[in-house]
Design a protein around this motif. Structure first.
Motif, short mmCIF file in Angstrom:
data_model
loop_
_atom_site.label_atom_id
_atom_site.label_comp_id
_atom_site.label_asym_id
_atom_site.label_seq_id
_atom_site.Cartn_x
_atom_site.Cartn_y
_atom_site.Cartn_z
N VAL A 75 28.62 10.10 29.73
CA VAL A 75 28.75 10.20 28.28
C VAL A 75 28.62 11.64 27.80
O VAL A 75 29.28 12.06 26.84
CB VAL A 75 27.71 9.29 27.58
N PHE A 90 27.79 5.43 20.33
CA PHE A 90 27.57 4.77 21.62
C PHE A 90 26.70 3.54 21.39
O PHE A 90 25.59 3.65 20.89
CB PHE A 90 26.91 5.74 22.60
N ASN A 136 35.29 7.25 16.78
CA ASN A 136 35.39 6.79 18.16
C ASN A 136 34.10 6.06 18.51
O ASN A 136 33.01 6.48 18.10
CB ASN A 136 35.57 7.96 19.13
N TYR A 151 32.13 3.92 21.85
CA TYR A 151 32.13 3.55 23.26
C TYR A 151 31.00 2.57 23.57
O TYR A 151 29.90 2.71 23.06
CB TYR A 151 31.95 4.80 24.14
N PHE A 196 36.67 -1.10 20.11
CA PHE A 196 36.11 0.11 20.71
C PHE A 196 37.20 1.05 21.19
O PHE A 196 38.32 0.63 21.51
CB PHE A 196 35.21 -0.24 21.88
N THR A 197 36.84 2.32 21.28
CA THR A 197 37.72 3.32 21.88
C THR A 197 37.72 3.15 23.39
O THR A 197 38.75 3.26 24.06
CB THR A 197 37.25 4.75 21.55
N GLY A 198 36.52 2.92 23.93
CA GLY A 198 36.41 2.81 25.37
C GLY A 198 35.07 2.28 25.82
O GLY A 198 34.24 1.87 25.02
N ALA A 199 34.88 2.32 27.15
CA ALA A 199 33.64 1.86 27.77
C ALA A 199 33.24 2.87 28.84
O ALA A 199 34.09 3.41 29.55
CB ALA A 199 33.83 0.49 28.40
N VAL A 200 31.95 3.13 28.92
CA VAL A 200 31.43 4.04 29.94
C VAL A 200 30.59 3.22 30.90
O VAL A 200 29.64 2.54 30.49
CB VAL A 200 30.59 5.17 29.32
N GLU A 223 39.89 2.66 26.97
CA GLU A 223 39.70 3.77 27.89
C GLU A 223 38.36 3.57 28.59
O GLU A 223 37.38 3.25 27.95
CB GLU A 223 39.69 5.08 27.09
N TRP A 224 38.33 3.71 29.89
CA TRP A 224 37.04 3.56 30.56
C TRP A 224 36.74 4.72 31.48
O TRP A 224 37.64 5.30 32.08
CB TRP A 224 36.94 2.23 31.27
#
Length: 253
Positions: free
Chosen positions: A86, A171, A204, A206, A228-232, A251-252
């Motif tokens: 992140v 986040f 954004n 995540y 969501f924009t993405g995942a971490v 997006e991950w």
């Protein structure tokens, strides 16, 4: 090989890898894909796995770790890997929101030790305490009604304060993510509504997501995955999960 032996091996593979594919199992055991589908149907009825399109995955569970105190000492290495990834997403000048999440607690530790010139907004008590050291990052703490887990503030007053912000990046934690039903869940309704309020004002957003949470559920759906924009994540998810994330335009990392 008898069907029962094959089925036991399939369950073991699902538990080890998280998911299996009909085509691969058919080749492995030298039986028809229809036979494998019958195996998966039988195993699903026994509650040993969950059938999906083209395969199967581990049965979803609800572990009921309601309080941060129950979670923050678990899976530390995975959370630290997520937090380190992140840090690559945060830029000087950003307005950043960190919600009530044990992965976000690990992220806060990295932020306070960095030279980032950012503003962090949070409603989590443990994150606030991490900022009681010299650091270049500025902290804004959001109040409200104390959560049931005694780990942060949630509710209508908290949400009203959040609505006045415009976050560059947020986040958010999750108890469970179901890629097949397109939902992200948490335990407490009030926590879920506060997370939703953050999503509405973030450019954004995540998910802070240990891959094991693709097989777990909370009790309250607070967002769709494609919100969501993405995942971490700490590691690459199973291929079947990865495909569904792509379908949701996630997006991950």
């Amino acid at each position: 090989m008898f069907a029962e032996e094959r089925q036991n091996q399939i369950v073991a593979l699902v538990n080890k890898n998280g998911s299996v594919r009909v085509k691969e199992l058919s080749e492995k055991y030298q039986v028809t894909e229809d036979s494998i589908r019958k195996d998966l149907t039988f195993l699903e009825k026994k509650g040993l796995l969950k059938k999906t399109y083209g395969g199967a995955m581990k049965k979803r569970v609800n572990v009921h770790d309601l309080n941060v105190s129950q979670r923050k000492d678990k899976n530390i290495e995975a959370k630290q890997k997520i937090a380190a990834k992140v840090m690559e997403l945060i830029k000087d000048g950003d307005m950043v929101f960190l919600d009530i999440s044990t992965a976000n607690l690990e992220l806060a530790k990295l932020i306070t030790k960095s030279s980032l010139n950012i503003t962090v907004v949070t409603n989590m008590v443990d994150i606030m305490l991490e900022f009681m050291v010299p650091t270049t990052a500025r902290l804004i703490f959001i109040g409200g009604a104390f959560s049931i887990g005694k780990d942060g503030f949630v509710g209508s007053f908290t949400n009203k304060q959040i609505s006045d912000f415009r976050f560059d990046i947020a986040f958010l934690g999750a108890v469970g993510v179901d890629v097949f039903e397109n939902n992200v869940s948490t335990y407490m309704v009030e926590d879920g509504l506060t997370k939703s309020a953050v999503l509405e004002v973030s450019k954004n957003a995540y998910m802070m997501l240990e891959t094991r949470k693709f097989n777990t559920d909370g009790t309250y759906k607070y967002a769709r995955i494609d919100s969501f924009t993405g995942a971490v994540m700490e590691s690459k998810p199973p291929a079947e999960i990865e495909e569904k994330l792509k379908e949701h335009n996630i997006e991950w990392l």
